[in-house]
Design an enzyme around this catalytic site. Structure first.
Site, PDB file in Angstrom:
ATOM      1  N   LYS A 157      39.071  -5.588  -6.094  1.00  0.00           N
ATOM      2  CA  LYS A 157      39.637  -6.369  -4.980  1.00  0.00           C
ATOM      3  C   LYS A 157      40.798  -7.195  -5.539  1.00  0.00           C
ATOM      4  O   LYS A 157      40.673  -8.403  -5.781  1.00  0.00           O
ATOM      5  CB  LYS A 157      38.526  -7.232  -4.353  1.00  0.00           C
ATOM      6  CG  LYS A 157      38.783  -7.593  -2.908  1.00  0.00           C
ATOM      7  CD  LYS A 157      37.528  -8.128  -2.273  1.00  0.00           C
ATOM      8  CE  LYS A 157      37.795  -8.914  -1.021  1.00  0.00           C
ATOM      9  NZ  LYS A 157      38.463  -8.201   0.050  1.00  0.00           N
TER      10      LYS A 157
HETATM   11  N1  PMP Z   1      38.016  -2.568   2.307  1.00  0.00           N
HETATM   12  C1  PMP Z   1      38.912  -3.539   2.066  1.00  0.00           C
HETATM   13  C2  PMP Z   1      40.305  -3.170   1.694  1.00  0.00           C
HETATM   14  C3  PMP Z   1      38.528  -4.896   2.190  1.00  0.00           C
HETATM   15  O1  PMP Z   1      39.417  -5.865   1.962  1.00  0.00           O
HETATM   16  C4  PMP Z   1      37.211  -5.208   2.565  1.00  0.00           C
HETATM   17  C5  PMP Z   1      36.795  -6.647   2.719  1.00  0.00           C
HETATM   18  N2  PMP Z   1      36.339  -7.187   1.513  1.00  0.00           N
HETATM   19  C6  PMP Z   1      36.312  -4.152   2.791  1.00  0.00           C
HETATM   20  C7  PMP Z   1      36.756  -2.843   2.653  1.00  0.00           C
HETATM   21  C8  PMP Z   1      34.882  -4.427   3.133  1.00  0.00           C
HETATM   22  O2  PMP Z   1      34.210  -4.855   1.980  1.00  0.00           O
HETATM   23  P1  PMP Z   1      32.977  -5.852   2.054  1.00  0.00           P
HETATM   24  O3  PMP Z   1      31.956  -5.199   2.899  1.00  0.00           O
HETATM   25  O4  PMP Z   1      32.535  -5.994   0.638  1.00  0.00           O
HETATM   26  O5  PMP Z   1      33.480  -7.121   2.645  1.00  0.00           O
END
Ligand code: PMP
Length: 313
Positions: A157
């Site tokens: 991330k």
């Molecule tokens: N894809 C992206 C690009 C994101 O930014 C997020 C948000 N964190 C998600 C998917 C979903 O991930 P999560 O369920 O861990 O929030």
């Protein structure tokens, strides 16, 4: 939002938001060399409790993102969990809350690189505001392609990677849609700008596998778990064609901020009858019950902010 009353964790201690400064030349700001998390706390009024969801999973992904960027976190996962709980207590968070941990290359000079640069990290909690319209989204396939792992790894991330998301999101919204779906460089479905994506076809759940240039979503994994365990659904993780989006009976996004959010149309083609489909509805109900502490078997997903410290409320 009035940030002045917020207490944050930065520079190794708790301080007021206004006292935690970042210099203009900071690498994380200039070059996007940082990583972050988004963690959700659900306020449950009857219990007077803030339930932090899958806290450890988020910090495990945070540690992976940091490792990929060679950022040293100087704190263990347990310590990060404890700091977050204490931060929510100190802020007396008594409403739905969003917690934003981030780590970054902290040098203040010119010269892009990862090596030989000091690291910093901080955590900021803010009141949660709903991110997408839960009554159904009108989405488009973006003209922007999802960053490929050969360019910069989307499973981390990484702050700088969100340029890709921001371009896609703004293009979609400015063209009258609610959200974008990004395809990978090779034309397969990747994910939304900040959500993972699932399709339902003939009772089977499909989602891009982790090699499809997606963030390995914490909610994605949670939904796969409960779909399999509680609904007995077959889940297939594989590459997905654009045409399958149009053929699907149900499509939904998952993410920490959005929870489960159904898609009503894609490129002006109605999904199902445009309302939430039965499988999406069942998963959404179940997920909502779990994150608000109404499914005792899933207590392990939750960190109780006030009870965990024996605080009387
Ligand atoms: N894809 C992206 C690009 C994101 O930014 C997020 C948000 N964190 C998600 C998917 C979903 O991930 P999560 O369920 O861990 O929030």
């Amino acid at each position: 939002m009035d940030l002045s009353s917020i207490t944050v964790y930065a520079e190794g201690g708790f301080r007021r938001y206004e006292d935690a400064k970042v210099g203009l030349l900071t690498h994380g700001l200039q070059y996007g060399t940082g990583c972050f998390e988004g963690i959700r706390g659900y306020w449950v009024q009857e219990e007077r409790e803030l339930l932090l969801v899958l806290l450890r999973d988020h910090f495990e992904r945070f540690a992976t993102s940091a490792k990929i960027l060679t950022i040293s976190l100087s704190k263990s996962i347990d310590e990060l969990v404890d700091i977050t709980v204490e931060l929510c207590q100190r802020n007396n968070c008594r409403t739905d809350t969003y917690v934003r941990p981030f780590a970054y290359k902290a040098a203040e000079d010119v010269g892009v690189r990862l090596h030989g640069v000091p690291d910093a990290f901080a955590i900021v909690p803010i009141p949660f505001t709903p991110y997408l319209d839960p009554s159904g989204l009108h989405v488009c396939v973006s003209s922007w392609r999802r960053t490929d792992d050969t360019m910069a790894p989307p499973r981390a991330k990484i702050t700088g990677l969100y340029v890709n998301s921001a371009l896609a999101k703004s293009e979609a919204v400015q063209n009258g849609y609610d959200e974008a779906i990004l395809l990978s460089h090779d034309g397969h479905v990747a994910e939304g700008s900040a959500e993972n994506i699932f399709l339902v076809r003939k009772g089977v759940l499909y989602t891009p596998d982790p090699s499809q240039n997606v963030l390995e979503g914490v909610t994605r994994r949670a939904i796969i778990d409960i779909a399999r365990r509680e609904l007995g659904l077959e889940i297939v993780e594989r590459s997905i064609d654009r045409g399958e989006l149009y053929a699907a009976e149900e499509v939904f996004f998952t993410g920490t901020a959005v929870g489960i959010c159904h898609v009503s149309s894609i490129d002006r083609r109605i999904v199902g009858n445009g309302t939430i489909g039965p499988i999406t509805q069942s998963l959404s109900n179940l997920y909502q019950r779990i994150v608000t502490g109404r499914e005792p078997r899933y207590e392990g997903w939750l960190t109780r902010t006030y009870a965990s410290a024996g605080v009387k409320v």
